[in-house]
Each structure stands twice: as C-alpha cells, then as structure tokens.
Scaffold this motif. Sequence first.
Motif, PDB file in Angstrom:
ATOM      1  N   ASP A  57      -4.747 -46.991 -39.465  1.00  0.00           N
ATOM      2  CA  ASP A  57      -3.939 -46.019 -38.764  1.00  0.00           C
ATOM      3  C   ASP A  57      -4.783 -45.909 -37.293  1.00  0.00           C
ATOM      4  O   ASP A  57      -4.559 -45.031 -36.803  1.00  0.00           O
ATOM      5  CB  ASP A  57      -3.487 -44.772 -39.143  1.00  0.00           C
ATOM      6  CG  ASP A  57      -5.267 -44.536 -39.754  1.00  0.00           C
ATOM      7  OD1 ASP A  57      -5.697 -44.718 -39.268  1.00  0.00           O
ATOM      8  OD2 ASP A  57      -5.008 -42.757 -40.226  1.00  0.00           O
ATOM      9  N   PHE A  58      -5.483 -46.781 -36.888  1.00  0.00           N
ATOM     10  CA  PHE A  58      -6.256 -47.018 -35.838  1.00  0.00           C
ATOM     11  C   PHE A  58      -5.589 -46.620 -34.243  1.00  0.00           C
ATOM     12  O   PHE A  58      -5.679 -45.844 -33.221  1.00  0.00           O
ATOM     13  CB  PHE A  58      -7.786 -48.081 -35.539  1.00  0.00           C
ATOM     14  CG  PHE A  58      -8.549 -47.577 -33.879  1.00  0.00           C
ATOM     15  CD1 PHE A  58      -9.378 -47.220 -34.247  1.00  0.00           C
ATOM     16  CD2 PHE A  58      -8.398 -48.673 -33.042  1.00  0.00           C
ATOM     17  CE1 PHE A  58     -10.170 -46.714 -33.203  1.00  0.00           C
ATOM     18  CE2 PHE A  58      -8.797 -48.598 -32.515  1.00  0.00           C
ATOM     19  CZ  PHE A  58     -10.147 -47.452 -32.029  1.00  0.00           C
ATOM     20  N   SER A  59      -4.631 -47.952 -34.319  1.00  0.00           N
ATOM     21  CA  SER A  59      -3.698 -47.510 -32.785  1.00  0.00           C
ATOM     22  C   SER A  59      -2.929 -46.172 -33.273  1.00  0.00           C
ATOM     23  O   SER A  59      -2.691 -45.711 -32.190  1.00  0.00           O
ATOM     24  CB  SER A  59      -2.483 -48.684 -32.619  1.00  0.00           C
ATOM     25  OG  SER A  59      -1.913 -48.027 -33.725  1.00  0.00           O
ATOM     26  N   GLU A  60      -2.148 -45.261 -34.134  1.00  0.00           N
ATOM     27  CA  GLU A  60      -2.108 -44.553 -34.109  1.00  0.00           C
ATOM     28  C   GLU A  60      -2.952 -42.708 -33.005  1.00  0.00           C
ATOM     29  O   GLU A  60      -2.100 -42.186 -32.907  1.00  0.00           O
ATOM     30  CB  GLU A  60      -1.442 -43.899 -35.328  1.00  0.00           C
ATOM     31  CG  GLU A  60       0.167 -45.498 -35.788  1.00  0.00           C
ATOM     32  CD  GLU A  60       0.152 -44.740 -37.631  1.00  0.00           C
ATOM     33  OE1 GLU A  60      -0.494 -43.587 -37.797  1.00  0.00           O
ATOM     34  OE2 GLU A  60       0.476 -45.352 -38.383  1.00  0.00           O
ATOM     35  N   ARG A  61      -4.278 -42.746 -34.116  1.00  0.00           N
ATOM     36  CA  ARG A  61      -5.120 -42.134 -33.438  1.00  0.00           C
ATOM     37  C   ARG A  61      -5.430 -42.122 -31.833  1.00  0.00           C
ATOM     38  O   ARG A  61      -6.417 -41.178 -31.880  1.00  0.00           O
ATOM     39  CB  ARG A  61      -6.235 -42.895 -34.683  1.00  0.00           C
ATOM     40  CG  ARG A  61      -5.922 -41.422 -35.683  1.00  0.00           C
ATOM     41  CD  ARG A  61      -7.305 -41.374 -36.810  1.00  0.00           C
ATOM     42  NE  ARG A  61      -7.746 -43.542 -37.506  1.00  0.00           N
ATOM     43  CZ  ARG A  61      -8.670 -43.421 -36.695  1.00  0.00           C
ATOM     44  NH1 ARG A  61      -9.416 -42.522 -36.170  1.00  0.00           N
ATOM     45  NH2 ARG A  61      -9.332 -44.821 -36.927  1.00  0.00           N
TER      46      ARG A  61
END
Length: 262
Positions: free
Chosen positions: A212-216
């Motif tokens: 979920d790095f892109s969301e964060r």
Amino acid sequence: MLCRTRLMIHVAPLRSLSTFRPLLNSPPSQNGAHSSPEEFKAQAEEKKREEDRFHQSILQGDVEYEPKYLSEDKVNPISRRPLPLNVELLKYKPLQVPKTHGHQVAKIEFKGFDRTELLRAAEFAARAAYYLNIPCSRIANLKTERRLYTVIRSPFAQAKSKENFQRRMFGLSLTAFDATSEVVDIWLSYINRHAIDGVQYNTTTSFRESLDFSERLDKLASTDMKLPESFKDIDDPIANRIEELLKSDTFKKLLDETPENH
C-alpha cells in the motif's frame, strides 16, 4: 519485486521502490513460532519501544564511550596512552558482521587510476560498515578497463609517426546486507563526507516497501516531508539545500495539488 537504482554518491541519493516488507522477520518466540497473534503483537511493540529508547539515547548523547585496547601494556610514545583497538585493527583486514537474512541493501563500486587509493576507500567503507553493525561482503575486484589511444607525435616534422598511450581504470566493489534504509543513509553520508580525491563512488541502493505504499504516498502532505534525524546539526551543503527546498512555498504548493490539476 525488488527494484534498484544506480546513482552517484556525491549527489542526493534516489530511491527505488519494492513491494515486499519483511513482516515475518521479527524475532520468533522461544518455542520457534508465535502461539497467537497477541504474542506476535506484544513482541513487535516491545521491539519498537526498545528502538525508540535507543534513538532517544543517541539524540541526547547518553552513549558512554569506553575505548577498548588490544595491547594495554604497549603505550604510544607520543600520546603516552595505549593504542585504541579500532586504530590497532587498521593493521589487519576489515572485520565483518555476520548476515542475518542476506538481503542486499547497497552496493558501492570504487573506480580510479590508483589502486592503492581505491583500496584505502574500500577498506574505509568496510570498517565504517562494521562499526555501524552493517553486514558486508569482502572487497571484490572488478574488471580492469583498458583503453588505447594512438596520436601523432607532432603536427609537423613527425606527423607520420604515431605514439600509443594506454589508460587503465581499476575497480573494487563492496556489498552491504540486512540494514535499514536509515542506517544505510548514515553510512553513505559518512563515506561521502570523507571521500578520497581521485576515486569515483557509484552506489546502487535497494529497499522494501509495503503493497500500500502508493496509497500512503498519495496521502502525504507538505508537513510530512522532512529530513531524517541523522541529518540534524550536520554542516552539509546538499542536506541544507534539500531542507531549504522542503520548506519552500513552491514545493508545498506543488505537493498539495491534486493529480487532476497537473
């Protein structure tokens, strides 16, 4: 997937992204496995509290310095004190920290025309990694690059006579494993500060992020962008320029804009 990026160590380092986070690499319980999720959560919280206490002790300067000696009976005639262990170990090959998982986090390539200077730079990096508790490989040799140049001896009397020149570029490499990105940044910053003239440093760094790095990343605001604690009180022109850009109004405006406005 593990991605890597290649960069010069003398500029602000870039980072690549990956989709793996070693969540299950936390220390297991005494019987070799976690009996329940609550036990795993309790151990993770205890580990985080220990790391926070260690970081606070480092920032407050509470670490006591007690130098150790290999030969306490031998006194330096100049300082009239025993030779510290880290200085006496300069006579030997760099020590190594054993690997835990074998995950490569950084690789430095040293290139230059003087092999003695290359060995100095590589051993300095290896010794710094040992004292930072970073597992490293042995210093490895890279293929020597040879180039042959043929030129005329002079433009007039000896224009038909040729002369050959050979250029040899030596190379060494050092690979680091199992260290966090913060420790790797400190290590590379220390090497960059004490870089040797005439030696080219090429660094490849790797690190891991969750799925979920892109969301964060999309939820980040301008107030969340700041330099790591390790760069505080460091007189580094690159770090000072980066901090100035992070605090600028133009950067905050561009970061706070939505993707539809670009």
